[in-house]
Design an enzyme around this catalytic site. Structure first.
Site, PDB file in Angstrom:
ATOM      1  N   LYS A  25       0.831  -1.208   0.000  1.00  0.00           N
ATOM      2  CA  LYS A  25       0.000   0.000   0.000  1.00  0.00           C
ATOM      3  C   LYS A  25       0.865   1.258   0.000  1.00  0.00           C
ATOM      4  O   LYS A  25       0.623   2.183  -0.776  1.00  0.00           O
ATOM      5  CB  LYS A  25      -0.886  -0.066   1.253  1.00  0.00           C
ATOM      6  CG  LYS A  25      -1.895   1.035   1.406  1.00  0.00           C
ATOM      7  CD  LYS A  25      -3.026   0.565   2.305  1.00  0.00           C
ATOM      8  CE  LYS A  25      -2.880   0.953   3.767  1.00  0.00           C
ATOM      9  NZ  LYS A  25      -3.006   2.371   4.048  1.00  0.00           N
ATOM     10  N   SER A  26       1.873   1.295   0.851  1.00  0.00           N
ATOM     11  CA  SER A  26       2.718   2.500   0.948  1.00  0.00           C
ATOM     12  C   SER A  26       3.406   2.791  -0.388  1.00  0.00           C
ATOM     13  O   SER A  26       3.482   3.941  -0.815  1.00  0.00           O
ATOM     14  CB  SER A  26       3.794   2.308   2.019  1.00  0.00           C
ATOM     15  OG  SER A  26       3.212   2.281   3.285  1.00  0.00           O
ATOM     16  N   GLY A  97      -5.389   8.260   4.996  1.00  0.00           N
ATOM     17  CA  GLY A  97      -4.519   9.302   5.551  1.00  0.00           C
ATOM     18  C   GLY A  97      -3.301   9.525   4.678  1.00  0.00           C
ATOM     19  O   GLY A  97      -2.841  10.655   4.496  1.00  0.00           O
ATOM     20  N   ARG A 125      -8.888  12.803  11.682  1.00  0.00           N
ATOM     21  CA  ARG A 125      -7.447  12.563  11.904  1.00  0.00           C
ATOM     22  C   ARG A 125      -6.637  13.853  11.775  1.00  0.00           C
ATOM     23  O   ARG A 125      -6.973  14.742  11.007  1.00  0.00           O
ATOM     24  CB  ARG A 125      -6.963  11.471  10.941  1.00  0.00           C
ATOM     25  CG  ARG A 125      -7.673  10.163  11.234  1.00  0.00           C
ATOM     26  CD  ARG A 125      -7.219   9.052  10.349  1.00  0.00           C
ATOM     27  NE  ARG A 125      -5.809   8.747  10.561  1.00  0.00           N
ATOM     28  CZ  ARG A 125      -5.124   7.928   9.789  1.00  0.00           C
ATOM     29  NH1 ARG A 125      -5.712   7.346   8.752  1.00  0.00           N
ATOM     30  NH2 ARG A 125      -3.857   7.692  10.028  1.00  0.00           N
ATOM     31  N   ASP A 316       2.106  -0.326  12.084  1.00  0.00           N
ATOM     32  CA  ASP A 316       0.937  -0.983  11.478  1.00  0.00           C
ATOM     33  C   ASP A 316       0.786  -2.449  11.887  1.00  0.00           C
ATOM     34  O   ASP A 316      -0.253  -3.056  11.652  1.00  0.00           O
ATOM     35  CB  ASP A 316       1.010  -0.883   9.950  1.00  0.00           C
ATOM     36  CG  ASP A 316       0.799   0.554   9.477  1.00  0.00           C
ATOM     37  OD1 ASP A 316       0.235   1.363  10.232  1.00  0.00           O
ATOM     38  OD2 ASP A 316       1.216   0.858   8.336  1.00  0.00           O
TER      39      ASP A 316
HETATM   40  C1  S3P Z   1       2.439   5.161   6.160  1.00  0.00           C
HETATM   41  C2  S3P Z   1       2.952   5.627   7.332  1.00  0.00           C
HETATM   42  C3  S3P Z   1       2.363   5.321   8.649  1.00  0.00           C
HETATM   43  C4  S3P Z   1       1.444   4.112   8.572  1.00  0.00           C
HETATM   44  C5  S3P Z   1       0.492   4.192   7.424  1.00  0.00           C
HETATM   45  C6  S3P Z   1       1.246   4.274   6.107  1.00  0.00           C
HETATM   46  C7  S3P Z   1       3.089   5.531   4.902  1.00  0.00           C
HETATM   47  O1  S3P Z   1       1.617   6.440   9.090  1.00  0.00           O
HETATM   48  O2  S3P Z   1       0.732   3.952   9.766  1.00  0.00           O
HETATM   49  O3  S3P Z   1      -0.316   3.036   7.396  1.00  0.00           O
HETATM   50  O4  S3P Z   1       2.813   4.937   3.853  1.00  0.00           O
HETATM   51  O5  S3P Z   1       3.908   6.453   4.945  1.00  0.00           O
HETATM   52  P1  S3P Z   1       2.310   7.698   9.824  1.00  0.00           P
HETATM   53  O6  S3P Z   1       3.119   8.431   8.808  1.00  0.00           O
HETATM   54  O7  S3P Z   1       1.159   8.501  10.336  1.00  0.00           O
HETATM   55  O8  S3P Z   1       3.143   7.104  10.923  1.00  0.00           O
END
Ligand code: S3P
Length: 429
Positions: A25-26, A97, A125, A316
Site C-alpha cells: 500500500k505505501s 490518511g 485525523r 501498522d
Molecule cells: C504510512 C505511514 C504510517 C502508517 C500508514 C502508512 C506511509 O503512518 O501507519 O499506514 O505509507 O507512509 P504515519 O506516517 O502517520 O506514521
C-alpha cells in the site's frame, strides 16, 4: 465502501501453506503520485487492490492524468509533469490518511486551490502535522480544527529545513514531494527512522535524494521520468499471516514476493525474539526495494517488550501482535500513542476486543501490557471500521474456543479485499 457486513471466524487446527499478498500500500500510493508528475506512461503490476490506493488513483485522475486499470490489475498512469490540472471537484481521499497527507505536498505547489475531503474517520485525523510545514513553505491552507476538509491554495514553494516532531513517514514524504516541486533545498529531519519508500520512490523516478542518519534532503526542480515496476507484496498484510503461523505450534508458512525493506521488517525481529524461526530466501532488489520469500515455523514462546524507535517501525503491525499476544509468553508495548490517531483509536479497539474474548489486558496511555499463556473464547468483535482491527481479530479468533463474529468486516477492503479468502486457504480445520 460496501454495505456493512459481518463475518464468522471458526477456530482452526493448524495454519499451513504458501501464499502471496497484494502489492504494498505505501509503495502503491507513492508510485501513483510520482507517476502523475513524471511526463509519459508509467505502469505498475501488482498495484494494491485496496480502496485506499484506489482513492489515490481517483485523485491523480482528478488532477488531469489518464489512469487505467488493466484486467490483470496493473495500473497505467499517463503523467503530465510537475504542473497538474486544477480539479473540477474536491479530491476525495476516502479513508486514506496517506493520500491526504502526501498529496497535500503536491497540490501545495500547484497554481490553483484544491479541496481535499475524506470519510468520517479521515475527517477526524490530525492534519496539522502537514499543514504547519507546508505553510512554512508558502502554501495557504484552511482546515476544520486542523482536520479535513482541507483547502490548499498552492504557490511557488520555498525549500525549508524541518524537524518532524512525531515520527511519520507520511509527513516526511509529503515534504519531500513538496520539496521536489519547491525552489531550493528541502531537508526533513526525523526523531526516529520511519519507512523510506518516499526516498526510494523518488530515486526510482530519477530524482536525486540525499540521505544521512536522521535527515533526507531534496533539491527542487528535478524532472522525473516514468517507471515500469512490479510492486512487492505488502509486508503489513503479510504480518497477519506471520502472526497466525506464530501461534500454532505445528504451523509452517511461506510467503513469496514480499517486501523486505528493512524499515518495514521489524516484525521479523520481534517474531524471532518471541521464539519463531523466520527465514528469508531469494532476496532481490527492485527499484531500490528489497523483495523475497519468507518462511516461518514456530518455536518456544518468549516474552517481548517493544518501545521507542522499534515501536515507530512496527506501527501498522502492533494491532495483530497485540491481538495474538495472549497466546504467546507476554507482550509489553510502549511509546505507541500514535495508535490513537489511526483509522480508529487502535489502543482502545484492541483492548476492548481482547476483553470481549476474555483476555486479560492492561491499556496504558501509550501501549498495552498483555500477559501470555491465556485462553480466549469466541466473541462479537467490533472493527470500528478499521481494516487492521478486523484482520487482527480474525487471526486471534483462529485460536479461540468457539466462533467469533466480526462486525463491519467489509473494511478489510481498505488494504486487502481478498483477506478472508486468503486466510481460509491457509487453515486446517
Ligand atoms: C504510512 C505511514 C504510517 C502508517 C500508514 C502508512 C506511509 O503512518 O501507519 O499506514 O505509507 O507512509 P504515519 O506516517 O502517520 O506514521
Amino acid at each position: 465502501m460496501h454495505a456493512k457486513e459481518s463475518v464468522v471466524i471458526r477456530p482452526a487446527r493448524n495454519f499451513l501453506g504458501s501464499i502471496r499478498v497484494p502489492g504494498d500500500k505505501s509503495i502503491s500510493h507513492r508510485y501513483a503520485m510520482l507517476a502523475a508528475l513524471a511526463p509519459g506512461r508509467s505502469r505498475f503490476e501488482n498495484y494494491s487492490p485496496g480502496a485506499d490506493c484506489n482513492s489515490t488513483l481517483g485523485c491523480v485522475r482528478a488532477l488531469g492524468c489518464a489512469v487505467e486499470r488493466e484486467e490483470s490489475g496493473a495500473v497505467v498512469i499517463d503523467g503530465i509533469g510537475s504542473q497538474l490540472h486544477a480539479p473540477q471537484s474536491a479530491l476525495d481521499c476516502g479513508n486514506s490518511g496517506s493520500t491526504m497527507r502526501m498529496l497535500s505536498g503536491i497540490v501545495a505547489a500547484q497554481p490553483f486551490t484544491s479541496e481535499l475531503i475524506g470519510d468520517e474517520s479521515l475527517s477526524r485525523r490530525p492534519m496539522k502535522r502537514v499543514m504547519e510545514p507546508l505553510r512554512e513553505m508558502g502554501a495557504e491552507i484552511f482546515a476544520n480544527n486542523d482536520c479535513a476538509p482541507l483547502q490548499i491554495t498552492g504557490t511557488t514553494l520555498q525549500g525549508i529545513t524541518y524537524r518532524v516532531p512525531v515520527a511519520s513517514a507520511q509527513v516526511k514524504t509529503c515534504l519531500l514531494f513538496a520539496g521536489l516541486l519547491a525552489e531550493g533545498q528541502t531537508t526533513v529531519e526525523e526523531p526516529t527512522p520511519t519507512r523510506d519508500h518516499g526516498e526510494l520512490a523518488l530515486r526510482a523516478f530519477g530524482a536525486e535524494v540525499i540521505r544521512s542518519r536522521n535527515s533526507v534532503s531534496i533539491t527542487g526542480g528535478q524532472a522525473l521520468h516514468p517507471l515500469d515496476a512490479f510492486i512487492p507484496g505488502d509486508s503489513s498484510s503479510a504480518a497477519f499471516f506471520l502472526c497466525a503461523a506464530a501461534i500454532f505450534p505445528e504451523s509452517n508458512l511461506v510467503i513469496d514476493g514480499v517486501l523486505l525493506n528493512p524499515t518495514r521488517s521489524a516484525l521479523l525481529d520481534v517474531l524471532t525474539a518471541m521464539g519463531s524461526r523466520v527465514s528469508v530466501l531469494n532476496i532481490e532488489e527492485q527499484h531500490g526495494e528489497l523483495v523475497g520469500t519468507l518462511s516461518l515455523v514456530p518455536g518456544r514462546a518468549k516474552p517481548v517488550e517493544i518501545s521507542g524507535a522499534q515501536t515507530a517501525l512496527l506501527i501498522d503491525e502492533l494491532p495483530v501482535l497485540a491481538a495474538t499476544a495472549p497466546f504467546g509468553a507476554g507482550l509489553v508495548v510502549r511509546d505507541a500513542g500514535e495508535l490513537r490517531v489511526k483509522e480508529s483509536d487502535r489502543l482502545t479497539a484492541v483492548t476492548r476486543n481482547l476483553e470481549a474474548m476474555g483476555a486479560q489486558v492492561e491499556q496504558t496511555a501509550d501501549g498495552w501490557r498483555i500477559p501470555g499463556g491465556q485462553k480466549l473464547h469466541g466473541a462479537e468483535i467490533e472493527s470500528f471500521g478499521d481494516h487492521r482491527i478486523a484482520m487482527a481479530f480474525a487471526v486471534a479468533a483462529l485460536r479461540a474456543e468457539g466462533d467469533t463474529l466480526i462486525h463491519n468486516s467489509e473494511c478489510v477492503a481498505i488494504s486487502y479485499p481478498g483477506f478472508f479468502g486468503d486466510l481460509e486457504k491457509l487453515l486446517e480445520r
